[in-house]
Design a protein around this motif. Structure first.
Motif, mmCIF file in Angstrom:
data_model
loop_
_atom_site.group_PDB
_atom_site.id
_atom_site.type_symbol
_atom_site.label_atom_id
_atom_site.label_comp_id
_atom_site.label_asym_id
_atom_site.label_seq_id
_atom_site.Cartn_x
_atom_site.Cartn_y
_atom_site.Cartn_z
ATOM 1 N N GLY A 52 0.807 -1.210 0.000
ATOM 2 C CA GLY A 52 0.000 0.000 0.000
ATOM 3 C C GLY A 52 0.843 1.265 0.000
ATOM 4 N N TYR A 53 1.902 1.276 0.784
ATOM 5 C CA TYR A 53 2.790 2.448 0.843
ATOM 6 C C TYR A 53 3.462 2.686 -0.497
ATOM 7 N N ARG A 54 3.899 1.610 -1.131
ATOM 8 C CA ARG A 54 4.578 1.741 -2.430
ATOM 9 C C ARG A 54 3.617 2.184 -3.535
ATOM 10 N N ARG A 55 2.340 1.796 -3.430
ATOM 11 C CA ARG A 55 1.363 2.110 -4.481
ATOM 12 C C ARG A 55 0.593 3.402 -4.239
ATOM 13 N N ALA A 56 0.636 3.895 -3.020
ATOM 14 C CA ALA A 56 -0.110 5.125 -2.723
ATOM 15 C C ALA A 56 0.477 6.275 -3.529
ATOM 16 N N GLY A 57 -0.372 7.096 -4.028
ATOM 17 C CA GLY A 57 0.093 8.249 -4.793
ATOM 18 C C GLY A 57 0.814 9.248 -3.902
ATOM 19 N N ILE A 58 1.665 10.049 -4.511
ATOM 20 C CA ILE A 58 2.402 11.066 -3.771
ATOM 21 C C ILE A 58 1.498 12.281 -3.562
ATOM 22 N N VAL A 59 1.218 12.551 -2.316
ATOM 23 C CA VAL A 59 0.469 13.742 -1.937
ATOM 24 C C VAL A 59 1.337 14.465 -0.916
ATOM 25 N N ASP A 60 2.077 15.475 -1.376
ATOM 26 C CA ASP A 60 2.986 16.194 -0.486
ATOM 27 C C ASP A 60 2.211 17.105 0.456
ATOM 28 N N LEU A 61 2.550 17.004 1.729
ATOM 29 C CA LEU A 61 1.960 17.877 2.745
ATOM 30 C C LEU A 61 2.953 18.961 3.158
ATOM 31 N N TRP A 62 4.223 18.615 3.187
ATOM 32 C CA TRP A 62 5.297 19.566 3.471
ATOM 33 C C TRP A 62 6.576 19.046 2.864
#
Length: 184
Positions: A52-62
């Protein structure tokens, strides 16, 4: 789908680990077959979190500053040292009640320092929350703690050397996975 797997893995990890604390009578009645089932659930949770971590899209928070890598590596070295300190027979083991859970908390904080994306916040923040809750539950249920017998300082030195080797292996594995954890 990556987000679902990540959250499902985290929930499964927390549930499997907290089962003993939340339902101790049921856990005792389950006996050895119950331990086997919990082990399978924990292994499954790790696989789900990793995929799941590898497939989750990149959503930058900071965007963490580059210098946090140095703090991360120092904290990780401490976490690696603490992770199995409970099995060491030296002096340091007599000073800390929850070395493995403390290691998980340090590991999570270290990774939150250098990863500013949503998947990292979910994974490492969730693991941090689980470790904090677990320590609270253990301390509430088992208030008294008797430190183990003190062993020779030599054992701590040997254990520290082993932790350095394990840390080097972790760096190698991170590099193999495409993440270089050292500055430079």
């Amino acid at each position: 789908m990556g987000w679902v797997l990540l959250v499902a893995g985290l929930v499964l990890w927390c549930g499997a680990h907290l089962f003993k604390r939340i339902a101790p009578e049921l856990r005792t009645r389950a006996g050895d077959p119950g331990k086997g089932a919990i082990t399978v659930l924990i292994l499954l949770s790790v696989v789900l979190m990793w995929i799941g971590y590898r497939r989750a899209g990149i959503v930058d928070l900071w965007f963490p500053p580059p210098w946090t890598v140095h703090i991360n590596n120092l904290l990780m070295l401490v976490a690696v040292f603490l992770i199995d300190l409970g099995f060491s027979r030296g002096v340091l083991r007599t000073k800390l009640r929850h070395p493995m859970l403390t290691a998980i908390k340090i590991w999570a904080v270290a990774h939150l320092l250098v990863n500013g994306d949503l998947a990292s916040v979910i994974l490492f923040g969730g693991m941090l929350a689980w470790a904090v809750v677990t320590v609270i539950l253990i301390n509430k249920q088992d208030r008294a703690w008797t430190p183990p017998e003190r062993g020779p300082v030599r054992n701590d030195i040997i254990y520290g050397s082993v932790a350095l080797v394990i840390f080097a292996v972790i760096i190698y594995i991170h590099n193999w996975l495409g993440v270089w954890p050292l500055p430079g």
